[in-house]
Each structure stands twice: as C-alpha cells, then as structure tokens.
Design a protein around this motif. Sequence first.
Motif, mmCIF file in Angstrom:
data_model
loop_
_atom_site.group_PDB
_atom_site.id
_atom_site.type_symbol
_atom_site.label_atom_id
_atom_site.label_comp_id
_atom_site.label_asym_id
_atom_site.label_seq_id
_atom_site.Cartn_x
_atom_site.Cartn_y
_atom_site.Cartn_z
ATOM 1 N N GLY A 75 -15.606 47.311 -10.826
ATOM 2 C CA GLY A 75 -16.332 48.480 -10.345
ATOM 3 C C GLY A 75 -16.676 49.499 -11.412
ATOM 4 N N SER A 76 -16.307 49.214 -12.650
ATOM 5 C CA SER A 76 -16.636 50.122 -13.757
ATOM 6 C C SER A 76 -16.909 49.265 -14.994
ATOM 7 C CB SER A 76 -15.487 51.093 -14.007
ATOM 8 O OG SER A 76 -14.322 50.370 -14.345
ATOM 9 N N PRO A 77 -17.548 49.846 -16.018
ATOM 10 C CA PRO A 77 -17.902 49.044 -17.196
ATOM 11 C C PRO A 77 -16.686 48.401 -17.850
ATOM 12 C CG PRO A 77 -19.123 51.107 -17.205
ATOM 13 C CD PRO A 77 -18.104 51.222 -16.105
ATOM 14 N N LEU A 78 -16.892 47.190 -18.338
ATOM 15 C CA LEU A 78 -15.798 46.381 -18.892
ATOM 16 C C LEU A 78 -15.311 46.947 -20.218
ATOM 17 C CD1 LEU A 78 -14.358 43.828 -18.025
ATOM 18 C CD2 LEU A 78 -16.044 42.491 -19.264
ATOM 19 N N PHE A 79 -16.176 47.649 -20.931
ATOM 20 C CA PHE A 79 -15.770 48.305 -22.182
ATOM 21 C C PHE A 79 -16.664 49.520 -22.374
ATOM 22 C CE2 PHE A 79 -18.844 45.008 -23.124
ATOM 23 C CZ PHE A 79 -19.688 45.542 -24.086
ATOM 24 N N GLU A 80 -16.273 50.349 -23.315
ATOM 25 C CA GLU A 80 -17.050 51.562 -23.568
ATOM 26 C C GLU A 80 -17.937 51.345 -24.787
ATOM 27 O OE1 GLU A 80 -17.252 54.236 -21.621
ATOM 28 O OE2 GLU A 80 -15.901 53.173 -20.250
ATOM 29 N N LEU A 81 -19.185 51.725 -24.658
ATOM 30 C CA LEU A 81 -20.116 51.613 -25.773
ATOM 31 C C LEU A 81 -20.895 52.926 -25.827
ATOM 32 C CD1 LEU A 81 -20.939 49.485 -27.880
ATOM 33 C CD2 LEU A 81 -22.544 48.551 -26.216
ATOM 34 N N PRO A 82 -20.668 53.735 -26.866
ATOM 35 C CA PRO A 82 -21.335 55.047 -26.925
ATOM 36 C C PRO A 82 -22.860 54.918 -26.897
ATOM 37 C CG PRO A 82 -19.605 54.886 -28.596
ATOM 38 C CD PRO A 82 -19.770 53.522 -28.003
ATOM 39 N N ASP A 83 -23.537 56.014 -26.539
ATOM 40 C CA ASP A 83 -24.991 56.023 -26.371
ATOM 41 C C ASP A 83 -25.747 55.607 -27.629
ATOM 42 O OD1 ASP A 83 -24.907 56.709 -23.775
ATOM 43 O OD2 ASP A 83 -25.456 58.822 -24.044
ATOM 44 N N ASP A 84 -25.129 55.800 -28.794
ATOM 45 C CA ASP A 84 -25.845 55.491 -30.034
ATOM 46 C C ASP A 84 -25.312 54.216 -30.697
ATOM 47 O OD1 ASP A 84 -23.363 56.367 -30.733
ATOM 48 O OD2 ASP A 84 -24.034 57.652 -32.383
ATOM 49 N N ALA A 85 -24.559 53.411 -29.946
ATOM 50 C CA ALA A 85 -23.915 52.239 -30.553
ATOM 51 C C ALA A 85 -24.302 50.942 -29.857
ATOM 52 C CB ALA A 85 -22.395 52.404 -30.514
ATOM 53 N N VAL A 86 -24.233 49.858 -30.614
ATOM 54 C CA VAL A 86 -24.432 48.517 -30.060
ATOM 55 C C VAL A 86 -23.290 47.621 -30.529
ATOM 56 C CG1 VAL A 86 -26.945 48.815 -30.118
ATOM 57 C CG2 VAL A 86 -25.805 47.603 -32.004
ATOM 58 N N GLU A 87 -23.031 46.553 -29.779
ATOM 59 C CA GLU A 87 -22.008 45.590 -30.196
ATOM 60 C C GLU A 87 -22.727 44.353 -30.729
ATOM 61 O OE1 GLU A 87 -18.630 46.169 -30.056
ATOM 62 O OE2 GLU A 87 -18.224 44.207 -30.966
#
Lengths: 331, 331
Positions: free
Chosen positions: B201-213
């Motif tokens: 029910g929530s994102p699996l990980f956090e990724l800031p607005d200015d970042a990519v994996e």
Amino acid sequence: MKKFVNDPKDYVPEMLEGLALANPDTLRYVPEYNLVMRADAPKENKVSVVQGSGSGHEPAHVMTVGPGMLDAACPGDVFAAPPADFVYETVKRLASPKGVLLLVNNYTGDRMAFEMAEELSRADGVSVRTLFIDDDVAVQDSTYTIGRRGVAGNFFVMKAVGAAAERGADLDEVHRIGEKVNSVTRTMGMALTACTPPAKGSPLFELPDDAVEMGVGIHGEPGREREQLRPARDMVRELVDAVVDDLPFTGGDSVALMANGLGGTPIGELYLVYGLAHKQVVARGIDVWRSYVGEYCTSLDMAGASITLVRLDDEIRGLLGDPAQIPVRVF
Amino acid sequence: MKKFVNDPKDYVPEMLEGLALANPDTLRYVPEYNLVMRADAPKENKVSVVQGSGSGHEPAHVMTVGPGMLDAACPGDVFAAPPADFVYETVKRLASPKGVLLLVNNYTGDRMAFEMAEELSRADGVSVRTLFIDDDVAVQDSTYTIGRRGVAGNFFVMKAVGAAAERGADLDEVHRIGEKVNSVTRTMGMALTACTPPAKGSPLFELPDDAVEMGVGIHGEPGREREQLRPARDMVRELVDAVVDDLPFTGGDSVALMANGLGGTPIGELYLVYGLAHKQVVARGIDVWRSYVGEYCTSLDMAGASITLVRLDDEIRGLLGDPAQIPVRVF
C-alpha cells in the motif's frame, strides 16, 4: 517532473522521431508538419483516412497508422490541436482519387483546425469529408468542447473505417460506417491521479490521495464528480452503469468491451478492471463478443481507466475482425 | 495507494480472472494453481514451454501464453515466486510426449521452486529441462539473486523457443536455442519512481524527486548507483553503453533493440527513449534489424525503462520473425 525528456519543447518531435526510427519500412515522417503517414500512401484505389489531435494520447493517433487503420496522423503539441496548415498539408499529401476522410475527436480547437483544412482542400479540388467522434458520456459540454468529447471509443471508428477503406469502399460509404459506429459507441473514464505535461513540469490539477475524478476528460478536464477512492468493483460499476444506461445497451445486445488505460495504470490492473466490467455487463444480459484491454487513448502519465462499449451487428463485427498492422499491435 | 484493487490479497486472482474472461476461446485458467494455459495444450507434437515468476511483471508471463510463445504460465503472488507445487501441477497438465521446457528468470526463489518441480516431474517420468535467463548486466549478485538477474530480455528467449517448439523441434534443440538467445541478450533498466505493491500500500523504496535508480531490478532491488535525474539522452546513453559494452556488441553486429517500459511510463516517452537508443546504437556501427517498443516486463506501476539488445544471426532472426498470438500483441 520525472519523465524521459530532454528539452520539453522537443518532446513531441523526439517521440515522433523515435516512432519513425522504429518503423523505417512502413512509416514516413515529415517533421515540419508532425506528419506520420503510411510509407505507401496515398493509394489510388482507397480512401485515405486521416486523424489528428493533441499529442499526449498515444498510441492515439500517431501509433495507429498502418494498413487497416489510419493512412496518416498529424498531431499538435501536447494537448493542443494541430495547426490548420498541418492538417491541410497532410490532406494534400494524402489526396487519393477516392478522397480523404478526416476523423476528429470533438474538441473545439480540433474542429476549427480540421474544418479550415477541409475548406482549403476542397478549394484545391480534393474530395474530402469530416467525421466527428463524441463517445464520452461523462458530460454534455466541457472545458474544450461544445457537445460531448471524443475519447477511447474513437478506436472502434478508426478500425471500422480503416477496414472499409481497405476493402475499397467509396468516401460516402466509409463516412456512413464511421457515423454508424460512433452512434453505437459509448465511453466513460476516471482518473486516480492527474497527469503532468512535459512543458508544465507539474501536475495539471490537484487530486487528493483519497479522491478520484469520475468522468474525467483525457486532458484532465473535470468530469461528473470528485469522489472518494473506493474498491475497484464499485468504481468500475459506476463507469459501466453510466455507459450502459446512456445508449442504452440492453439484454441481448452483442458488444465489444474495452478497458482502456490512461497512461500510468499497469496492464495487470487493467485486466482486473476488465474482469469486473465483463461480469457486470454479462449480468445485464449483454453478450461480450470481443475484449480490448490495454492503452488505446491515454492522457500522458495519468493513472486511470475508461470503459467503452460498442453495440455490434454483422457489419461492424466484420469490419472489426479485418486485419490491421500498426506500430502498437492493439487490435 | 491509488490503484484499481478490491481486497489487495485478491489482486492476482482477480487480474487472472479478467485475463481469462477476456480470452475465453484461447486460454484456460486453473485458479487453484494460478495456472494460465493455452486452451489446446498440451499438444502431442510439440514441446510445451512453461514459465512462472512473481506477479507484477505483466505482460510477463501470464499475458504471453499462446501459439508461438508460452504454453502456460504459473505466477506466484506479487513479486513472490510461484510455490513449487503450482509449478509441479502445471508441468503435470502440460506434459507432452515431446517434453516440457521450463523457463526461469534467475532469482533464488524461482530457481528453488522450479528445480523442485523439475525433480518431482522427472520422477513421474516426464521429460523436462530447465533454462535460466540472466540478461541483466546491472549487477553481478542482488537482493534476491546469486548471479545476474533475468529481466525483459527474457522475451526474446520466450519468442525464440516458442517458435522452435511450434516448428516441432525436440526438447534438446529447443533448450539449445534458448541458451543461445540468452547468451547474446543483454539488458539494463532504470527507475524514475518506486513501485507500490497492492498488499504493502506504499512505495517499496524511497526515491527523491531529483534522483533515479540506475540499474534497478524489476522488484525494486538496488542497481548500480543512485544518480541525479538528467536529460533523457544522458540517462539512455548510460543504459546503452552498459548493455553494448557488456557482451560486447561491436560494429557490424545485427541486433534487435527493445525499449521496455516498467509500468508507469507512457508509450510516448518510450518511443522517445527508443529513438535516442537507436541513434546511439547506430552511431557505434551496429545495425538495428528490428525494434521492440512497449511494456514487456514491468514492475507494477514503476516509472522507468530498460534497454535490451540481442545479437542476431539468421537462425535467431528467423525464429523472432515467426508468428505468435498472445493476449497482448507485443510481437
């Protein structure tokens, strides 16, 4: 904004260049008019079928060019009608001795551009007719529209007139078929999230975490009501009921049933939505002849879906069943 | 969480039910084992090709069942390997006199389930072989994997072995072809956003607005590096360089080039990505034989994309060119 984009003003031409590079043998791309056409068009022995619209609704319409569907598409910038001269130049290049059918989803800007292009083309001696598509039952008038909006049901019109044109039907007959399919096609959509146009860089509207926009337009226009997020079956029922009751579709009807994604909703959810809609439609005694599940007419990265029903007869079933070959193999 | 879902624990069965309802003539659905199979399988005169994986990667693999591709798919729950007994029951139903080929993307959980099922099936006298797919160049080992991960390049293996099986090749030959295609296929992906599993029910990980994996796995596993969001051409170049340099692909090679969406990225952006990748590949003297643009192997609603290259020869081109008929017409 989290998108694959370079300079936002190049979003549309770079997308179209990618489309052309991916389909070098079958498509021709004319950058100065955003024109994507069949490499073998115009054909002497068939009506040319052309549609344009704002960009951001892909695969509509640039990815639906090919045998059995469109002969050409001429999009505008994101959510903006194509300029009238783009349409006019497109008609010039597509002018076939059998004529040109222009398909237009019913938005004021698109109507103006296409009506002007039709007039100019007719003055050049081109045989041309225009057909407006207005399948969206959500609202009567809207932000960019007098009358109903044209949305995902457009695909059934494209498919039927594309097939009729491929079979060699004349312009009046192709136009008649398009009018007929539009008259028995109904759609309603809903948004879970807003969409973000590349040039704006932020969501087009605000939608709280617990809210959905029921009856949303494909440019984020308001729908019928802002509602609470609820279980899928309840939201899908609202879509199905609105669509079925509008025509109305009744017990014994044979239909095509489409669950269309608005860009950000994954195909797994769309099949879940399809299953719920299918059962609700069948429970009303309506027979589902064929399913269409996927992205047909989107609104950039909007999470959401629409439901379309088409009432079928032998003629329409035949035309929908004809082969088509387009970059996205949605049919 | 903004999704079309009822009770999250019913997400997978409701999706599969929708898939079955949408394809009543061609697919058979066995709910107790999440099993989706060709209605006409097993066929006496062909090897059965089976794949399973966690759900959430659709269209992989339940929507790629049909003539010329898989004979059956047996998914687990979202991002969870199918239980060994699901796989075993699937093999039982698919047992053909010509044998069964099991395709497995290289994750530890999937390997364990399929290896156990293979052993049980062999004890029953079924002729069965297993093939592991590991096309992801991003990392050597990962959260759920010893060795490289299997991702979107899996589609080329499915397509080639599906075609070979359809042509009547025996089990060893079909296995050989799968190994060969896997050995010349390389992929790398990147995430713009995380994905949200229905049950979490929530994102699996956090990724800031200015970042990519960069180099993300299809279950949100970490990739090579967390990087700044940059113009598309720079990010695509990093993907293309990683893929090309790994095999390596070299000037004069003939390749298939895929731009795969991870679930939340619209098709317009994917064509933009494709165009950038195409030009970068061609600039290295590599010849693009055919393009594949769309969603093949996703990660729920993750925004992101992967690039796959396959080095072709006449045999592989022939197999990729054979017809296939599956619910999502991606080939």
